[in-house]
Design a protein around this motif. Structure first.
Motif, short mmCIF file in Angstrom:
data_model
loop_
_atom_site.label_atom_id
_atom_site.label_comp_id
_atom_site.label_asym_id
_atom_site.label_seq_id
_atom_site.Cartn_x
_atom_site.Cartn_y
_atom_site.Cartn_z
N UNK B 133 0.81 -1.21 0.00
CA UNK B 133 0.00 0.00 0.00
C UNK B 133 0.85 1.26 0.00
N UNK B 135 2.57 2.69 2.39
CA UNK B 135 2.22 3.54 3.53
C UNK B 135 3.15 3.25 4.70
N UNK B 199 -5.04 2.15 5.32
CA UNK B 199 -4.24 2.55 4.17
C UNK B 199 -4.61 3.97 3.73
N UNK B 200 -5.89 4.22 3.69
CA UNK B 200 -6.36 5.55 3.32
C UNK B 200 -5.86 6.58 4.33
N UNK B 203 -2.17 7.35 3.93
CA UNK B 203 -1.95 8.16 2.74
C UNK B 203 -2.33 9.61 3.01
N UNK B 204 -3.47 9.79 3.65
CA UNK B 204 -3.94 11.15 3.95
C UNK B 204 -2.97 11.87 4.88
N UNK B 206 0.18 11.29 5.14
CA UNK B 206 1.39 11.56 4.37
C UNK B 206 1.18 12.75 3.42
#
Lengths: 515, 277
Positions: B133, B135, B199-200, B203-204, B206
């Motif tokens: 992913x 992440x 995972x979302x 990402x957010x 980051x």
């Protein structure tokens, strides 16, 4: 890859794209609910159901509609025109209880193609009035014969006296003859005419005469377009005398000159119940004089969708006897006292509740018929709608309670308001057919461009750029876009641009693209 | 078919048949049982049965969180008003019994979660799921080959754990409370993002540097958003939806929008300009 979340977005695009999109997060709003759009250039009119009329009248309209297999709107509008025919001039309505009054004359015009049994509708709704006229004509036959004979003898006597006067040598002899002539004329009884409530296709001049002859009221019920074309100025080289129509609608005093005599009609009341073919509307489309005269704005239009091709030719549903009998009985009760002396009309006021809801409509209309409003292009018609609704409410109240009614209650006003609102899209359709709407043509052009490019949204600038030849000015484009917005074809919104002013853009109703 | 058999049939029809015999006495006492297919020793199924005035009961699974009611079908004879009132009383009693049992189950889950969390060690970016992913391991732990994510309420109390396998499959500790619980990454300054999955969220974090709360599933977004709104009345809450375009009704966006509306928050929905194959 089934990409659904921001992690997928980062993988497919970039982490920077994730940040950009999150930065554009918008306040959560309810998802747009898109109603059915009213496409420009199309006729989309709601049904006008018979239950908008009080029981005996609505039952008859329903039965006629079912029997003739015609859209109910035709019978409903015809029923209203019949009611106006029976009650006009004898009653009027004063919404505020003061000197502002609306007479109960109504002009209805329903459009239906050829072969759709318009005559059958008309004949059924007018039947009791025809019978009533015949009844009274038969009752008055001997009186009429007596008066006519007396008048004929008097006229012949006057002729003779005038011939003698011409030969008289002495002034005193001529003076004696003159006195005899004067006495014959004074004592000659007024002509008695069998009462007429309505006529068919006729001319403006004949209508004037009939107003004088029949208690200052008359109605035209016809499935022929003659009188409509006369009003449009199609006949007579455009030189129709339209005053009789305008004054008959407004109840304004009228002076009629006939055969050297002048008659004064204090409060003329003229109603129309016309059922014509839609092609006639196109025929009069070119007459800017017609619209400019204000006549078009006075009609209440019904433009129902045609049911030709869907009728059951094997079905035979006669109008039930009890329904027809009740209809006749109520109409006759409303005709009590006719013909009578020409007096001031009895005034009905609005109850407080009725006035409040009537004023709500008036406010709503006022808001929407101004610059950029939904009804801007038919504002000449909508400005008369509150008055028309007051008239209809009074007619419905009298139909419900009888001639003793003193005011218009909330229930009758409610029905009238419901009908008034239903009539607005019909009027829009009618004026659209009359080809009087330039904004509509521009709206059609934008819609074509949207569909050709399958746009789910677009900016105003993109729209103007794509149709530079048509929309040289933003104002013209703005009017067409506003029309499309009002008709739920598009919805305006502001597109936010980071670091730049927001852009005016439009979302397109998905239903527009799917049809 | 007897009423008892009808009840058992209803349990089976709901996909919760017992492993072995399930003896229901109709005395209104809640019983727990092992569901067919569940591992030995588990008692995720529950059922309660009343015999008067008509046979009626309720059943469900702590594992899936589902619950169902059942009532005997008596041909031709509708219950009297008194019978209906008694039935309603019994249903309320059954619900109370279930709530009590649920509290017990959840308490038990809290204990287990605390033990497992203490036993786990901080995860590294080398875990196959995290690498796939792309992440980082923000505040999560690992137990054997499973990533372990803590689900806490707004007071910080640990209620349950989510486990993510190397292949990405996910499951929760059985019986633990999820509603209103979340996993937090970072501390909010002026805004806080809320999303469904780890995972979302990573990402957010980051991409934006903002604090993120993981609600674990779209059905929990509103409860989490409301809990956070209660804790942070002034914060700008941005619900970051999963855009489930391929699923009828797009539940990701639907629930996210509802959550954002519920708290006067904002909504961000990922838009893919490149159509994913």
């Amino acid at each position: 890859m089934n990409a659904t979340d921001f992690n997928d977005l980062a993988a497919l695009a970039s982490i920077e794209e994730v940040q950009r999109q999150v930065d554009q997060a918008v306040p959560a709003v309810d998802p747009p609910v898109w109603p059915d759009p009213i496409l420009p250039g199309t006729l989309r009119t709601p049904d006008i159901p018979p239950n908008i009329l009080p029981s005996w009248l609505g039952d008859m309209a329903r039965a006629v509609s079912e029997s003739t297999q015609t859209p109910p709107a035709l019978a409903v509008m015809s029923a209203l025109a019949v009611l106006a025919t029976v009650l006009q001039r004898r009653f009027e309505v004063a919404p505020f209880g003061d000197s502002y009054t609306e007479p109960l004359a109504l002009w209805t015009l329903s459009a239906s193609p050829s072969g759709t049994r318009k005559s059958a509708v008309l004949n059924a709704m007018l039947g009791p009035l025809v019978y009533w006229e015949k009844l009274l004509r038969d009752r008055m036959r001997s009186d009429i014969a007596k008066v006519n004979a007396t008048r004929a003898v008097a006229k012949k006597r006057i002729e003779r006296l005038l011939a003698d006067a011409a030969k008289a040598k002495e002034p005193s002899e001529r003076e004696a003859i003159r006195a005899d002539v004067e006495r014959e004329e004074t004592e000659m009884p007024e002509e008695i005419r069998p009462p007429r409530l309505f006529t068919g296709d006729t001319t403006a001049e004949r209508l004037q005469a009939m107003l004088v002859e029949h208690g200052e009221r008359m109605a035209v019920h016809s499935d022929e377009a003659g009188i409509f074309l006369i009003m449009a100025g199609i006949y007579n080289g455009g030189a129709a005398n339209i005053d009789v129509f305008l004054q008959g609608h407004a109840g304004s005093p009228m002076r009629v000159d006939r055969a050297g005599r002048s008659a004064h009609v204090d409060k003329p009341a003229l109603s129309f119940g016309l059922l014509i073919q839609p092609d006639v509307m196109s025929e009069v489309a070119g007459s800017s004089r017609f619209r400019g005269s204000g006549l078009l704005a006075r009609f209440l239009y019904a433009m129902p969708a045609s049911n030709v091709g869907k009728r059951d030719v094997r079905r035979h549903a006669p109008i039930p006897d009890d329904v027809a009998e009740e209809y006749k009985r109520y109409l006759f009760s409303l005709l009590e006292g006719v013909p009578g002396p020409v007096e001031a009309p009895k005034v009905l006021t609005l109850s407080e509740a009725a006035r409040e809801v009537w004023l709500d409509l008036a406010e709503e209309i006022e808001r929407e018929q101004g610059e950029g409003g939904r009804y801007e292009s038919i504002s000449d018609w909508t400005s008369k709608l509150p008055g028309a609704v007051a008239r209809i409410a009074a007619l419905l109240q009298l139909a419900h309670t009888g001639l003793e009614a003193v005011d218009v209650g909330h229930a009758a006003m409610d029905r009238a308001l419901c009908l008034g609102r239903l009539l607005i899209p019909h009027a829009q359709a009618a004026f659209g057919m009359l080809g009087t709407d330039a904004v509509d043509s521009d709206a059609v052009a934008i819609l074509k461009w949207v569909r050709a490019n399958e746009l789910s949204e677009f900016t105003r600038r993109e729209c103007q750029k794509a149709q530079e030849g048509r929309f040289r000015s933003v104002e013209r484009l703005q009017k067409a876009l506003a029309r499309l917005d009002h008709q739920d074809v598009v919805r305006e919104f502001k597109r936010h641009n980071k670091g730049a002013p927001p852009t005016t853009a439009y979302k397109v109703n998905p239903k527009v693209l799917s049809t | 078919m007897s009423a008892h058999d009808q009840f058992r049939q209803a349990i089976a029809a709901a996909g919760l048949p017992p492993h072995g015999e399930l003896n229901l006495t109709g005395d209104g006492k809640l019983q727990r049982y092992r569901i067919e297919g569940d591992k030995s020793g588990s008692r995720n199924g529950w059922a309660v049965l009343y015999s008067h005035p008509v046979m009626a009961g309720a059943f469900g699974s702590w594992k899936t969180g589902e619950s169902h009611t059942w009532c005997e079908q008596r041909a031709g004879k509708a219950p009297t008003a008194a019978e209906r009132a008694e039935l309603q009383r019994q249903m309320r009693a059954a619900q109370a019994a279930r709530a009590t049992e649920q509290a017990n189950v959840q308490a038990s889950a809290r204990e287990r979660a605390a033990k497992l969390w203490a036993a786990a060690h901080p995860a590294t970016d080398a875990h196959p799921y995290l690498k796939r992913k792309q992440i980082g391991a923000y505040g999560i732990r690992q137990l054997r080959d499973m990533l372990v994510i803590a689900a806490r309420d707004v007071h910080g109390e640990l209620h349950t754990l989510q486990f993510i396998s190397p292949d990405g499959s996910k499951r929760f500790l059985t019986g633990g409370r999820i509603t209103g619980c979340y996993f937090a990454i970072g501390r909010p300054v002026d805004s806080l993002l809320v999303c469904e999955g780890l995972a979302t969220a990573s990402t957010l974090r980051q991409a934006t540097g903002r604090a993120v709360a993981v609600a674990f599933n779209c059905g929990n977004l509103t409860a989490v958003a409301q809990a956070l709104r209660g804790k942070f009345p002034q914060l700008r809450l941005i619900i970051c939806a999963d855009n489930d375009l391929q699923t009828p009704g797009n539940p990701g966006v639907t629930h996210a929008r509802a959550a954002a509306r519920a708290v006067g928050g904002f909504l961000a929905v990922p838009k893919f300009t490149v159509v994913p194959s």
